[in-house]
Design a protein around this motif. Structure first.
Motif, mmCIF file in Angstrom:
data_model
loop_
_atom_site.group_PDB
_atom_site.id
_atom_site.type_symbol
_atom_site.label_atom_id
_atom_site.label_comp_id
_atom_site.label_asym_id
_atom_site.label_seq_id
_atom_site.Cartn_x
_atom_site.Cartn_y
_atom_site.Cartn_z
ATOM 1 N N ALA A 130 -37.836 -122.679 96.943
ATOM 2 C CA ALA A 130 -38.538 -121.867 95.942
ATOM 3 C C ALA A 130 -37.579 -120.940 95.200
ATOM 4 O O ALA A 130 -37.785 -120.656 94.015
ATOM 5 C CB ALA A 130 -39.649 -121.066 96.616
ATOM 6 N N ASP A 131 -36.530 -120.516 95.855
ATOM 7 C CA ASP A 131 -35.571 -119.613 95.210
ATOM 8 C C ASP A 131 -34.803 -120.286 94.070
ATOM 9 O O ASP A 131 -34.236 -119.615 93.216
ATOM 10 C CB ASP A 131 -34.583 -119.055 96.241
ATOM 11 N N LEU A 132 -34.829 -121.618 94.011
ATOM 12 C CA LEU A 132 -34.139 -122.344 92.950
ATOM 13 C C LEU A 132 -34.992 -122.514 91.691
ATOM 14 O O LEU A 132 -34.482 -122.888 90.638
ATOM 15 C CB LEU A 132 -33.710 -123.729 93.442
ATOM 16 N N PHE A 133 -36.277 -122.223 91.811
ATOM 17 C CA PHE A 133 -37.160 -122.381 90.657
ATOM 18 C C PHE A 133 -36.848 -121.314 89.609
ATOM 19 O O PHE A 133 -36.731 -120.145 89.912
ATOM 20 C CB PHE A 133 -38.625 -122.283 91.078
ATOM 21 N N ASP A 134 -36.713 -121.758 88.367
ATOM 22 C CA ASP A 134 -36.427 -120.853 87.247
ATOM 23 C C ASP A 134 -37.432 -121.153 86.143
ATOM 24 O O ASP A 134 -37.328 -122.187 85.464
ATOM 25 C CB ASP A 134 -34.997 -121.069 86.762
ATOM 26 N N ALA A 135 -38.392 -120.280 85.964
ATOM 27 C CA ALA A 135 -39.455 -120.479 84.969
ATOM 28 C C ALA A 135 -38.913 -120.523 83.547
ATOM 29 O O ALA A 135 -39.572 -121.052 82.652
ATOM 30 C CB ALA A 135 -40.502 -119.376 85.097
ATOM 31 N N ARG A 136 -37.708 -120.028 83.327
ATOM 32 C CA ARG A 136 -37.107 -120.093 81.988
ATOM 33 C C ARG A 136 -36.639 -121.503 81.654
ATOM 34 O O ARG A 136 -36.527 -121.865 80.503
ATOM 35 C CB ARG A 136 -35.937 -119.123 81.865
ATOM 36 N N ARG A 137 -36.360 -122.299 82.674
ATOM 37 C CA ARG A 137 -35.843 -123.653 82.454
ATOM 38 C C ARG A 137 -36.939 -124.699 82.431
ATOM 39 O O ARG A 137 -36.802 -125.724 81.757
ATOM 40 C CB ARG A 137 -34.838 -123.997 83.552
ATOM 41 N N ALA A 138 -38.018 -124.487 83.189
ATOM 42 C CA ALA A 138 -39.085 -125.492 83.266
ATOM 43 C C ALA A 138 -40.326 -124.850 83.864
ATOM 44 O O ALA A 138 -40.241 -123.849 84.578
ATOM 45 C CB ALA A 138 -38.644 -126.664 84.138
ATOM 46 N N SER A 139 -41.456 -125.465 83.567
ATOM 47 C CA SER A 139 -42.701 -124.991 84.179
ATOM 48 C C SER A 139 -42.739 -125.464 85.631
ATOM 49 O O SER A 139 -41.989 -126.362 86.025
ATOM 50 C CB SER A 139 -43.902 -125.558 83.421
ATOM 51 N N LEU A 140 -43.630 -124.893 86.407
ATOM 52 C CA LEU A 140 -43.782 -125.313 87.796
ATOM 53 C C LEU A 140 -44.179 -126.788 87.854
ATOM 54 O O LEU A 140 -43.661 -127.550 88.678
ATOM 55 C CB LEU A 140 -44.832 -124.450 88.514
ATOM 56 N N ALA A 141 -45.062 -127.202 86.963
ATOM 57 C CA ALA A 141 -45.485 -128.607 86.946
ATOM 58 C C ALA A 141 -44.295 -129.525 86.692
ATOM 59 O O ALA A 141 -44.103 -130.529 87.398
ATOM 60 C CB ALA A 141 -46.560 -128.819 85.883
ATOM 61 N N THR A 142 -43.478 -129.188 85.711
ATOM 62 C CA THR A 142 -42.303 -130.006 85.402
ATOM 63 C C THR A 142 -41.376 -130.078 86.593
ATOM 64 O O THR A 142 -40.869 -131.150 86.946
ATOM 65 C CB THR A 142 -41.566 -129.429 84.178
ATOM 66 N N TRP A 143 -41.157 -128.951 87.230
ATOM 67 C CA TRP A 143 -40.267 -128.891 88.385
ATOM 68 C C TRP A 143 -40.799 -129.768 89.513
ATOM 69 O O TRP A 143 -40.055 -130.557 90.091
ATOM 70 C CB TRP A 143 -40.124 -127.426 88.811
ATOM 71 N N LEU A 144 -42.087 -129.665 89.808
ATOM 72 C CA LEU A 144 -42.676 -130.449 90.898
ATOM 73 C C LEU A 144 -42.668 -131.950 90.591
ATOM 74 O O LEU A 144 -42.350 -132.767 91.463
ATOM 75 C CB LEU A 144 -44.102 -129.985 91.196
ATOM 76 N N PHE A 145 -43.018 -132.317 89.361
ATOM 77 C CA PHE A 145 -43.018 -133.735 89.008
ATOM 78 C C PHE A 145 -41.599 -134.301 89.053
ATOM 79 O O PHE A 145 -41.392 -135.447 89.442
ATOM 80 C CB PHE A 145 -43.666 -133.969 87.636
ATOM 81 N N ARG A 146 -40.639 -133.501 88.668
ATOM 82 C CA ARG A 146 -39.246 -133.963 88.725
ATOM 83 C C ARG A 146 -38.803 -134.138 90.176
ATOM 84 O O ARG A 146 -38.124 -135.111 90.509
ATOM 85 C CB ARG A 146 -38.329 -132.993 88.003
ATOM 86 N N ILE A 147 -39.177 -133.219 91.052
ATOM 87 C CA ILE A 147 -38.856 -133.358 92.478
ATOM 88 C C ILE A 147 -39.487 -134.640 93.013
ATOM 89 O O ILE A 147 -38.826 -135.429 93.693
ATOM 90 C CB ILE A 147 -39.338 -132.131 93.287
ATOM 91 N N ALA A 148 -40.763 -134.859 92.700
ATOM 92 C CA ALA A 148 -41.454 -136.059 93.184
ATOM 93 C C ALA A 148 -40.774 -137.317 92.647
ATOM 94 O O ALA A 148 -40.550 -138.281 93.398
ATOM 95 C CB ALA A 148 -42.927 -136.028 92.777
ATOM 96 N N ARG A 149 -40.452 -137.315 91.379
ATOM 97 C CA ARG A 149 -39.791 -138.476 90.779
ATOM 98 C C ARG A 149 -38.457 -138.747 91.461
ATOM 99 O O ARG A 149 -38.139 -139.873 91.819
ATOM 100 C CB ARG A 149 -39.575 -138.234 89.287
ATOM 101 N N ASN A 150 -37.672 -137.688 91.659
ATOM 102 C CA ASN A 150 -36.367 -137.858 92.298
ATOM 103 C C ASN A 150 -36.492 -138.331 93.744
ATOM 104 O O ASN A 150 -35.701 -139.165 94.193
ATOM 105 C CB ASN A 150 -35.558 -136.567 92.213
ATOM 106 N N LEU A 151 -37.468 -137.809 94.465
ATOM 107 C CA LEU A 151 -37.672 -138.257 95.842
ATOM 108 C C LEU A 151 -38.065 -139.728 95.881
ATOM 109 O O LEU A 151 -37.608 -140.486 96.742
ATOM 110 C CB LEU A 151 -38.738 -137.406 96.542
#
Length: 161
Positions: A40-61
């Motif tokens: 969670a400490d790596l999340f940066d709302a300036r770079r992406a929304s939470l949804a974008t971050w989560l979907f990207r994590i899922a895609r990468n996994l």
């Protein structure tokens, strides 16, 4: 728990739309949520929304889970091409690309053949050879159509707000 309750079903639908097996999709969703919690400490709302971050994590996994399969190199080739051609300073186009809804809309704007090739290559994780055989197209035509489709997707997503 609110984040889990809100995003887990959406992530599951996203993965299932990629033709991921139900059990594997559920596992990827669980791992995505666990990774979100741990990092969670790596999340940066300036770079992406939470949804974008989560979907990207899922895609990468999901991609990590199929990397050992023989058709991975063809997929990686396309992803590497997208990374090389994406502008570094245009974070909104990169975020739009990872946004599944935006990507679906952009794919729908492609000519039917190119849209089908993108879906088969990217979402169904089929190699160029498999696509050529399944569609009865020459391998060179598959590759050149995919290259044009990726370029159109990138241009379309750059224009998407």
């Amino acid at each position: 728990m609110r984040i889990y309750d809100h995003y887990a079903p959406r992530l599951l639908r996203y993965l299932l739309s990629l033709k991921v097996a139900q059990a594997q999709a559920e596992e990827v969703v669980q791992e995505t949520m666990l990774r979100m919690w741990r990092r969670a400490d790596l999340f940066d709302a300036r770079r992406a929304s939470l949804a974008t971050w989560l979907f990207r994590i899922a895609r990468n996994l999901y991609i990590d889970s199929i990397r050992g399969e023989p058709h991975w190199l063809d997929i990686q080739e396309g992803l590497d091409w997208l990374d090389r051609t994406a502008p570094e300073d245009d974070a909104s186009s990169t975020e739009a690309f990872t946004d599944h809804a935006g990507l679906s809309r952009a794919i729908d704007q492609l000519p039917a053949t190119q849209a089908r090739l993108i879906r088969m290559s990217y979402f169904e994780a089929k190699s160029h050879s498999e696509i050529a055989q399944e569609l009865g197209m020459p391998l060179g035509s598959v590759k050149s159509n995919l290259r044009r489709a990726f370029a159109k997707l990138q241009a379309g997503l750059r224009r998407t707000p």
